[in-house]
Enzyme design. Structure first.
Site, PDB file in Angstrom:
ATOM      1  N   LYS A   1       0.840  -1.194   0.000  1.00 13.17           N
ATOM      2  CA  LYS A   1       0.000   0.000   0.000  1.00 13.17           C
ATOM      3  C   LYS A   1       0.879   1.250   0.000  1.00 13.17           C
ATOM      4  O   LYS A   1       0.695   2.162  -0.789  1.00 13.17           O
ATOM      5  CB  LYS A   1      -0.918  -0.037   1.229  1.00 13.17           C
TER       6      LYS A   1
ATOM      7  N   GLU B   1      10.475  -4.803   4.538  1.00 10.89           N
ATOM      8  CA  GLU B   1      10.518  -6.214   4.148  1.00 10.89           C
ATOM      9  C   GLU B   1      10.220  -6.373   2.662  1.00 10.89           C
ATOM     10  O   GLU B   1      10.924  -7.074   1.930  1.00 10.89           O
ATOM     11  CB  GLU B   1       9.465  -7.025   4.939  1.00 10.89           C
TER      12      GLU B   1
ATOM     13  N   GLY C   1      -4.972  -1.936   4.767  1.00  9.20           N
ATOM     14  CA  GLY C   1      -4.198  -3.049   4.204  1.00  9.20           C
ATOM     15  C   GLY C   1      -4.842  -4.394   4.470  1.00  9.20           C
ATOM     16  O   GLY C   1      -4.922  -5.258   3.598  1.00  9.20           O
ATOM     17  N   ARG C   2      -5.349  -4.587   5.683  1.00 11.01           N
ATOM     18  CA  ARG C   2      -5.919  -5.891   6.046  1.00 11.01           C
ATOM     19  C   ARG C   2      -7.313  -6.096   5.473  1.00 11.01           C
ATOM     20  O   ARG C   2      -7.937  -7.129   5.717  1.00 11.01           O
ATOM     21  CB  ARG C   2      -5.915  -6.037   7.565  1.00 11.01           C
TER      22      ARG C   2
ATOM     23  N   GLU D   1      -5.021  -6.705  14.523  1.00  9.25           N
ATOM     24  CA  GLU D   1      -4.491  -5.384  14.170  1.00  9.25           C
ATOM     25  C   GLU D   1      -5.635  -4.360  14.245  1.00  9.25           C
ATOM     26  O   GLU D   1      -5.413  -3.189  14.522  1.00  9.25           O
ATOM     27  CB  GLU D   1      -3.857  -5.403  12.777  1.00  9.25           C
TER      28      GLU D   1
ATOM     29  N   HIS E   1      -5.715 -33.486  17.221  1.00  8.73           N
ATOM     30  CA  HIS E   1      -4.618 -34.311  17.742  1.00  8.73           C
ATOM     31  C   HIS E   1      -3.517 -33.442  18.337  1.00  8.73           C
ATOM     32  O   HIS E   1      -2.387 -33.904  18.510  1.00  8.73           O
ATOM     33  CB  HIS E   1      -4.075 -35.190  16.614  1.00  8.73           C
TER      34      HIS E   1
ATOM     35  N   LYS F   1       9.169  -0.739  14.046  1.00 15.21           N
ATOM     36  CA  LYS F   1       9.779  -0.539  12.719  1.00 15.21           C
ATOM     37  C   LYS F   1      10.897   0.484  12.802  1.00 15.21           C
ATOM     38  O   LYS F   1      11.983   0.299  12.256  1.00 15.21           O
ATOM     39  CB  LYS F   1       8.733  -0.013  11.724  1.00 15.21           C
TER      40      LYS F   1
HETATM   41  O1  F6P Z   1       3.064  -3.086   9.814  1.00 16.06           O
HETATM   42  C1  F6P Z   1       1.705  -3.204   9.636  1.00 16.06           C
HETATM   43  C2  F6P Z   1       1.268  -2.835   8.264  1.00 16.06           C
HETATM   44  O2  F6P Z   1       1.222  -1.477   8.129  1.00 16.06           O
HETATM   45  C3  F6P Z   1      -0.061  -3.484   7.938  1.00 16.06           C
HETATM   46  O3  F6P Z   1      -1.132  -2.739   8.400  1.00 16.06           O
HETATM   47  C4  F6P Z   1       0.007  -3.619   6.464  1.00 16.06           C
HETATM   48  O4  F6P Z   1      -0.936  -4.542   5.972  1.00 16.06           O
HETATM   49  C5  F6P Z   1       1.445  -4.068   6.293  1.00 16.06           C
HETATM   50  O5  F6P Z   1       2.156  -3.342   7.271  1.00 16.06           O
HETATM   51  C6  F6P Z   1       2.044  -3.857   4.939  1.00 16.06           C
HETATM   52  O6  F6P Z   1       2.000  -2.520   4.551  1.00 16.06           O
HETATM   53  P1  F6P Z   1       2.205  -2.108   3.048  1.00 16.06           P
HETATM   54  O7  F6P Z   1       1.108  -2.722   2.250  1.00 16.06           O
HETATM   55  O8  F6P Z   1       2.156  -0.613   3.036  1.00 16.06           O
HETATM   56  O9  F6P Z   1       3.545  -2.634   2.599  1.00 16.06           O
END
Ligand code: F6P
Length: 544
Positions: free
Chosen positions: A206, A212, A267-268, A353, A384, A508
């Site tokens: 987003k 990452e 995002g979620r 979240e 199990h 972060k």
């Molecule tokens: O760290 C949490 C977050 O901001 C989530 O809310 C989001 O889905 C994820 O990181 C990834 O964010 P982006 O889509 O901006 O890379």
């Protein structure tokens, strides 16, 4: 804003809980067997049985009264109409607009949101079809056979979960892989064995600023360019999904190959829009639209059904009932479907979240407990592993069981079909959890007296059962929309902002600040605290 715990409806529920705490589901059913038929709701293709909950008609009336007191009706209308209910970020919350049917209008903040949504969906569908048909070619003229989605959080869990759920519908010979973790094992393991000439990377973020995702994307780009021998290959093998065109361009992806969304999609809550591109390539635009229609059915049900017959409202209120009045800490989600293996992980971000907050929307501390801890594994594997605690442990773990009448494909050894075995286990578990087995019943089987307490099955463990005919794209959309709205109901009762996530930011920033301490030639002078300083020293020693 008054705290909901001060409302008379809250006090009424607290008093009622005292009466209900000593009542067993065995007695509730003995007194009122009709509850099995009455305490059900159907919405779209989903059938919910909530009769095995520790509730009576009176409980439900009190819970509905609480929802009304919390202004749930007005909040639902506010969300659907695009009011800025995400107060701390001053944003509308409009994931429901991602599944507006063609022809339905919605203008928010002066913008024709519906037109924007359909323009992106149409572009996605055209692109997905070109990839599926082999018309979109890689740099060396080969068709794409693998799509690698690089993203994290909502930019990974949604499409990864949905691809797994619907992989039987992936009919174009294209498979998807998902990379999220900054652990190098993730990207190297994913790329191993892939043919770069036939691989398409979808960089999903987003913000397009997530460490990452950008790190994995750069590693993937280097991998591709080294193997295809030309920087120009990037434009044929990388596309982006983002709200930030500037950063996409800076990364080196042509914005003609970018699929956008908007800050009013969390995002979620985003895989039913452009974040679902990898899924759409796998299953095709038509199936994707069937999934959107499924979402839409539950949206409409949520928006219009009376609370007492409204599936997300009832399930959200039951969550509040156990969290705040019975002190339950967690909710298990137990899909009897291997295809939904990632559903609990997906729900963890969606729910935790969203509702893991300790201040209300107005900044005052919450008084009630918020944010159920969601967890789970597919049945029968969980049986199990951890079901022992569900049946005989000291904790109350309300659980959602999800099952289907028809598999995509059945198999059998020399007995009944495997799918019926699976379903029989689901029904057996919810019955055993509710009704248990008494000491008398166990003793009557000849069990030695000393062993009877160990075998005692207390029962009275509440469950919801959600049944659908088959895990189709539409049914998956319905399930996801159901849980999105459950989150909304709970967040509204608790008076929190379910749409921000400030709690993830500090870690972060600190990770960025700490990285040089791990990589610098000289040991770092300053670190945030003595424990972290000692750990960093040890890490550097171990790393050599
Ligand atoms: O760290 C949490 C977050 O901001 C989530 O809310 C989001 O889905 C994820 O990181 C990834 O964010 P982006 O889509 O901006 O890379």
């Amino acid at each position: 804003m008054a705290d909901i715990t001060e409302a008379p409806e809250w006090a009424a529920l607290a008093g009622h809980q005292t009466a209900m705490a000593g009542r067993h589901l065995r007695d509730l059913f003995a007194e009122d067997p009709g509850r099995a038929d009455r305490m059900t709701v159907t919405a779209g293709g989903l059938h919910l049985d909530y009769s095995k909950h520790r509730v009576t008609g009176e409980t439900l009336e009190l819970l509905v009264a609480l929802a009304e007191r919390a202004g749930l009706r007005e909040r639902i209308d506010a969300m659907f109409s695009g009011e800025h209910i995400n107060a701390s970020e001053d944003r509308a919350v409009l994931h429901t607009a991602l599944r507006l049917p063609p022809g339905e209008a919605l203008t928010v903040d002066g913008q024709d949101v519906a037109a924007d949504v359909h323009a992106v969906l149409d572009r996605m569908a055209v692109f997905a079809e070109r990839v599926r048909e082999g018309e979109w070619k890689g740099f060396t003229g080969e068709p794409i056979r693998t799509v690698v989605n690089i993203g994290i959080g909502g930019s990974d869990l949604g499409p990864a979960m949905a691809y797994e759920a619907l992989r039987d519908y992936a009919d174009a010979g294209i498979s998807c892989r998902f990379v999220s973790n900054v652990d190098p094992a993730d990207i190297t393991g994913t790329l191993a064995g892939l043919d770069p000439a036939r691989t398409l990377f979808v960089i999903s973020s987003k913000t397009f600023g997530t460490l990452e995702t950008l790190t994995n994307a750069k590693v993937a780009r280097r991998w591709l360019v080294e193997r295809l021998g030309d920087e120009a290959a990037v434009s044929r093998h990388f596309v982006a999904v983002s709200t930030n065109a500037g950063r996409v361009a800076d990364f080196g992806i042509d914005t003609a190959n970018m699929f956008g969304f908007w800050d009013w999609v969390g995002g979620r809550y985003s895989f039913d829009g452009a974040i679902g591109l990898s899924l759409m390539i796998a299953i095709g635009g038509e199936r994707f639209r069937e999934m959107l229609a499924g979402f839409r059915e539950i949206d409409e049900h949520f928006r219009t059904a009376p609370f007492a017959a409204n599936m997300p409202v009832l399930m959200g209120l039951l969550g509040v009932w156990y969290t705040d009045f019975f002190g339950a800490q967690t909710r298990a989600v137990l899909p009897y479907s291997q295809r939904l293996a990632r559903f609990p992980a997906y729900l963890q971000q969606l729910t935790m979240e969203s509702n893991g907050k300790s201040v209300r929307a107005d900044g005052a501390p919450v008084v009630a407990q918020t944010g159920e801890i969601f967890w789970g594994e597919p049945g029968t594997n969980g049986q199990h592993a951890f079901y022992q605690l569900l049946h005989q442990g000291t904790r109350l773990v309300p659980s959602d069981f999800i099952g289907f009448a028809e598999p995509f494909e059945d198999a059998a050894a020399d007995g009944p079909g495997m799918h019926d075995l699976l379903a029989a286990n689901l029904f057996a578990q919810t019955s055993a959890l509710a009704f248990g087995k008494t000491a008398e019943e166990i003793a009557a089987e000849g069990t030695p007296a000393a062993v009877v307490p160990h075998k005692l099955m207390p029962g009275n463990r509440p469950t919801s059962t959600i049944l659908a005919r088959k895990l189709t794209p539409a049914v998956l959309g319905q399930l996801v929309a159901l849980y999105e709205h459950i989150v909304f109901v709970e967040g509204t009762i608790w008076g929190i902002d379910s749409f921000d996530q400030w709690g993830v930011e500090l870690g972060k920033v600190m990770a960025n600040d700490l990285t040089p301490a791990l990589t610098s030639a000289e040991p770092p002078a300053e670190l945030p605290d003595p424990s972290t300083a000692a750990l960093v020293r040890r890490y550097r020693e171990l790393r050599g």
